[in-house]
Scaffold this motif. Structure first.
Motif, PDB file in Angstrom:
ATOM      1  N   SER A 146      -3.902  26.302   0.098  1.00 56.04           N
ATOM      2  CA  SER A 146      -4.179  26.179  -1.336  1.00 56.04           C
ATOM      3  C   SER A 146      -4.364  24.731  -1.817  1.00 56.04           C
ATOM      4  O   SER A 146      -5.114  24.526  -2.771  1.00 56.04           O
ATOM      5  CB  SER A 146      -3.105  26.900  -2.156  1.00 56.04           C
ATOM      6  OG  SER A 146      -1.848  26.359  -1.883  1.00 56.04           O
ATOM      7  N   PRO A 147      -3.720  23.732  -1.200  1.00 52.74           N
ATOM      8  CA  PRO A 147      -4.017  22.357  -1.652  1.00 52.74           C
ATOM      9  C   PRO A 147      -5.503  22.003  -1.529  1.00 52.74           C
ATOM     10  O   PRO A 147      -6.015  21.182  -2.287  1.00 52.74           O
ATOM     11  CB  PRO A 147      -3.182  21.485  -0.716  1.00 52.74           C
ATOM     12  CG  PRO A 147      -2.100  22.365  -0.217  1.00 52.74           C
ATOM     13  CD  PRO A 147      -2.659  23.745  -0.186  1.00 52.74           C
ATOM     14  N   LEU A 148      -6.193  22.659  -0.585  1.00 54.12           N
ATOM     15  CA  LEU A 148      -7.614  22.347  -0.381  1.00 54.12           C
ATOM     16  C   LEU A 148      -8.476  22.752  -1.578  1.00 54.12           C
ATOM     17  O   LEU A 148      -9.633  22.376  -1.672  1.00 54.12           O
ATOM     18  CB  LEU A 148      -8.139  23.043   0.879  1.00 54.12           C
ATOM     19  CG  LEU A 148      -7.541  22.543   2.188  1.00 54.12           C
ATOM     20  CD1 LEU A 148      -8.141  23.293   3.355  1.00 54.12           C
ATOM     21  CD2 LEU A 148      -7.800  21.051   2.335  1.00 54.12           C
ATOM     22  N   ARG A 149      -7.877  23.562  -2.482  1.00 58.93           N
ATOM     23  CA  ARG A 149      -8.616  23.941  -3.690  1.00 58.93           C
ATOM     24  C   ARG A 149      -8.981  22.702  -4.490  1.00 58.93           C
ATOM     25  O   ARG A 149      -9.972  22.693  -5.220  1.00 58.93           O
ATOM     26  CB  ARG A 149      -7.764  24.867  -4.544  1.00 58.93           C
ATOM     27  CG  ARG A 149      -7.980  26.329  -4.215  1.00 58.93           C
ATOM     28  CD  ARG A 149      -7.652  27.177  -5.408  1.00 58.93           C
ATOM     29  NE  ARG A 149      -6.286  26.905  -5.837  1.00 58.93           N
ATOM     30  CZ  ARG A 149      -5.289  27.767  -5.701  1.00 58.93           C
ATOM     31  NH1 ARG A 149      -5.514  28.935  -5.204  1.00 58.93           N
ATOM     32  NH2 ARG A 149      -4.075  27.464  -6.102  1.00 58.93           N
ATOM     33  N   LEU A 150      -8.146  21.678  -4.354  1.00 61.60           N
ATOM     34  CA  LEU A 150      -8.383  20.446  -5.107  1.00 61.60           C
ATOM     35  C   LEU A 150      -9.728  19.842  -4.759  1.00 61.60           C
ATOM     36  O   LEU A 150     -10.371  19.226  -5.597  1.00 61.60           O
ATOM     37  CB  LEU A 150      -7.269  19.434  -4.835  1.00 61.60           C
ATOM     38  CG  LEU A 150      -5.914  19.800  -5.442  1.00 61.60           C
ATOM     39  CD1 LEU A 150      -4.870  18.774  -5.059  1.00 61.60           C
ATOM     40  CD2 LEU A 150      -6.016  19.930  -6.956  1.00 61.60           C
ATOM     41  N   HIS A 156      -9.085  30.962  -2.031  1.00 59.57           N
ATOM     42  CA  HIS A 156      -8.765  32.341  -2.427  1.00 59.57           C
ATOM     43  C   HIS A 156      -9.873  33.302  -2.013  1.00 59.57           C
ATOM     44  O   HIS A 156      -9.614  34.390  -1.508  1.00 59.57           O
ATOM     45  CB  HIS A 156      -8.557  32.421  -3.937  1.00 59.57           C
ATOM     46  CG  HIS A 156      -8.568  33.813  -4.445  1.00 59.57           C
ATOM     47  ND1 HIS A 156      -7.485  34.649  -4.286  1.00 59.57           N
ATOM     48  CD2 HIS A 156      -9.531  34.563  -5.033  1.00 59.57           C
ATOM     49  CE1 HIS A 156      -7.786  35.832  -4.776  1.00 59.57           C
ATOM     50  NE2 HIS A 156      -9.014  35.803  -5.238  1.00 59.57           N
ATOM     51  N   GLU A 157     -11.111  32.885  -2.199  1.00 57.68           N
ATOM     52  CA  GLU A 157     -12.242  33.749  -1.864  1.00 57.68           C
ATOM     53  C   GLU A 157     -12.259  34.082  -0.369  1.00 57.68           C
ATOM     54  O   GLU A 157     -12.503  35.210   0.022  1.00 57.68           O
ATOM     55  CB  GLU A 157     -13.562  33.101  -2.285  1.00 57.68           C
ATOM     56  CG  GLU A 157     -13.864  33.200  -3.778  1.00 57.68           C
ATOM     57  CD  GLU A 157     -13.024  32.272  -4.640  1.00 57.68           C
ATOM     58  OE1 GLU A 157     -12.255  31.447  -4.082  1.00 57.68           O
ATOM     59  OE2 GLU A 157     -13.114  32.374  -5.876  1.00 57.68           O
ATOM     60  N   GLY A 232      -9.453  33.886  -8.207  1.00 62.48           N
ATOM     61  CA  GLY A 232      -8.069  33.535  -7.938  1.00 62.48           C
ATOM     62  C   GLY A 232      -7.315  32.923  -9.113  1.00 62.48           C
ATOM     63  O   GLY A 232      -6.090  32.901  -9.115  1.00 62.48           O
ATOM     64  N   ASP A 233      -8.034  32.428 -10.134  1.00 65.09           N
ATOM     65  CA  ASP A 233      -7.358  31.747 -11.236  1.00 65.09           C
ATOM     66  C   ASP A 233      -6.546  32.726 -12.067  1.00 65.09           C
ATOM     67  O   ASP A 233      -7.032  33.795 -12.433  1.00 65.09           O
ATOM     68  CB  ASP A 233      -8.380  31.039 -12.136  1.00 65.09           C
ATOM     69  CG  ASP A 233      -9.083  29.928 -11.389  1.00 65.09           C
ATOM     70  OD1 ASP A 233      -8.488  29.450 -10.401  1.00 65.09           O
ATOM     71  OD2 ASP A 233     -10.208  29.562 -11.766  1.00 65.09           O
TER      72      ASP A 233
END
Lengths: 273, 288
Positions: A146-150, A156-157, A232-233
């Protein structure tokens, strides 16, 4: 006929290995792989093999299953052994005839390579795939990454896609069976003829399968929208992952193991790579 | 009970076919659904019944007309995304193919999908999932994988997934069409219980006349318009009209109607087998 496909074989159980936090298990597995590649001499290899055996015993996975899982590995093992045995040069010549020279170093190297590959496979399967349900794995991956979302990576997808793929494998397998029966009833022949012919015979299976898969995807998308899916939000999860005492215990154990391997590598040993 | 939950006014919907022609599906449709009612929607293929369901959920947008759901004008151009999702939360939808609605590999994970999307807290989700499982009678299958279940069971899981979002209304879009008779009964029992015990407004789109007979009100759509609307006994008395638009009547009505055509003095609006038998027995009583 293809009913017995088990993907990501999971053997439910109640052991410590099963109960470990899946996120921790992924980290531990990576650490374990590193430690296996750190091993350099006989002592450390004994430690690696012992740890793999210990994992199997603790997780209560039967040795029969483990042996079965190693079957596809035979070819890889034979291949590496072949090259290591005949192409490694060294000081002590064991056998020499015609153009073939086998050195002691080559034998040592191949044995260690075999041990390394088998403990790698045993360790990772026991730690991850055999003792963690696929949904737990994708869930843990999503949380770890999840940190890679940054940096705008759709974490999530990816995990949603994995979940849906896992969900639809049995459905599509069943469908393939049905289509094959239907085509067989119309006189299709999948079993005889040349390879080319048999590959061509698969086309009347693949086309309906693809069409139905697309239709399913469309239906599923509508159903997901109806259930208020919007990425995912703002999404919460039912299962909360919580690190327990045993997870910290496991990581300490792994740290000790790696230190041990490094230490053993430094101890003088008659046989080393 | 008598409050209007869904109000449809002058609703039009058409789509453009491959040749570029506009194909009207719904024409100036007016409809009111009361809160807490159990309504069956009938109509042959292409009558616009599934389209209507998708319009109420805003999966499709109407060409013109107005739909009000629970006091919210969902066709308004100022509808915010939050309001759109509020509407989808209020009006749940269960589809035809049970396989194509389940997202997760474990039953309870799937039921949790809806509330997870709504951002409900973990403990509350757990509670809702357990309650929903109980409501549809699938508690013992909580940890099963969907492909281990029968069609009827899968459809009940799909219903549980909707219930867990706590909707005020559920639309069943031919949800019994792909099931075997026992699966159909399971789902129909669940639908009726949801309406009677939990007061959820139900719109049941179906092909099966005996299912429609179990509802409080039957709406017959034909060619994008409401053809008949009323209590099941009233609607099914119009045997000729129903047959002319390609629909059947329940078997009991069919039997009684055949007798009437043969000149027997009999009432045909009996929907249950027992009532039908009683009606026929009356004749024998008269003959004695």
């Amino acid at each position: 006929m293809i009913k017995d496909i088990t993907l990501g074989q999971f053997f439910p159980g109640n052991t410590v290995v099963h109960k470990l936090d899946p996120r921790m298990k992924i980290i531990l597995t990576i650490a374990y792989i590193v430690s296996i590649f750190l091993a350099k001499n006989m002592w450390s290899f004994i430690a690696v093999v012992a740890s793999a055996l210990l994992l199997v015993i603790v997780s209560k996975i039967s040795f029969k299953t483990i042996l079965k899982s190693m079957k596809p590995l035979i070819f890889v093992l034979a291949f590496t052994t072949f090259f290591n045995l005949f192409w490694t040069t060294g000081d002590v010549l064991l056998i020499s005839f015609w153009k073939i020279n086998i050195y002691l170093e080559g034998v040592v190297f191949s044995v260690m390579m075999i041990l390394r590959i088998t403990s790698l496979l045993v360790g990772t399967t026991v730690l991850l795939t055999y003792t963690t349900s696929p949904i737990m794995l994708t869930d843990a991956l999503e949380r770890l990454l999840s940190p890679l979302r940054l940096i705008k990576l759709p974490v999530h997808e990816f995990s949603m896609m994995m979940t849906i793929a896992l969900r639809f494998i049995p459905t599509l397998v069943e469908e393939t069976d049905k289509i094959m029966s239907a085509q067989k009833a119309r006189g299709a022949d999948f079993e005889s003829g040349s390879l080319m012919r048999r590959a061509k015979a698969l086309i009347p299976i693949l086309i309906p399968l693809f069409i139905s898969a697309f239709r399913r995807a469309d239906d599923l998308a509508t159903a997901m929208e109806c259930r208020c899916y919007r990425g995912g939000d703002g999404r919460t999860r039912m299962t909360k992952l919580k690190l327990a005492l045993r997870d910290f215990g496991a990581i300490i154990l792994m740290a000790a193991f790696i230190t041990g391997i490094v230490f053993l590598n430094l101890t003088p040993c008659p046989i080393s790579m | 009970m008598s409050d209007t939950f869904i109000k449809v006014e002058k609703l039009n919907f058409s789509y453009t076919d491959d040749d570029g022609h506009d194909v009207p599906v719904l024409r100036d449709l007016d409809l009111e659904i009361e809160g807490g009612s159990l309504v069956a929607v009938l109509g042959h293929n292409g009558s616009g019944k599934s389209t209507l369901a998708k319009l109420i959920n805003l999966i499709l947008t109407p060409t013109s007309g107005k739909i009000t759901v629970d006091g919210l004008d969902i066709t308004s151009s100022e509808l915010t995304e939050d309001q759109l999702f509020e509407n989808r939360k209020n009006v749940g939808m269960v589809f035809q193919n049970p396989d194509n609605q389940l997202v997760a590999t474990i039953v309870e994970e799937d039921i949790a999908f809806g509330p997870e999307n709504l951002g409900v807290s973990s403990d509350e989700i757990r509670k809702r999932v357990d309650d929903a499982l109980k409501t549809v009678g699938m508690t013992e299958f909580a940890r099963h994988s969907p492909h281990q279940l029968s069609g009827g069971q899968k459809q009940r899981v799909a219903i549980a997934g909707i219930i867990a979002m706590m909707p005020k209304c559920i639309i069943f879009d031919e949800s019994t069409a792909m099931l075997d008779p026992s699966g159909r009964r399971e789902v129909m029992d669940t639908i009726i219980r949801l309406n009677r015990e939990y007061g959820i407004t139900i719109l049941h789109i179906t092909h099966y006349m005996n299912e429609a007979a179990m509802c409080d009100r039957v709406i017959v759509l034909n060619d994008g318009k409401v053809e008949l609307d009323g209590k099941p006994t009233e609607v099914f008395s119009n045997v000729k009209l129903l047959e002319s638009i390609g629909l059947d009547v329940p078997q009991t009505v069919e039997v009684l109607n055949e007798l009437k055509i043969e000149g027997v003095n009999i009432e045909i609006d009996k929907l249950s087998v027992d009532e039908c038998a009683d009606e026929i027995m009356k004749l024998f009583g008269e003959n004695k």
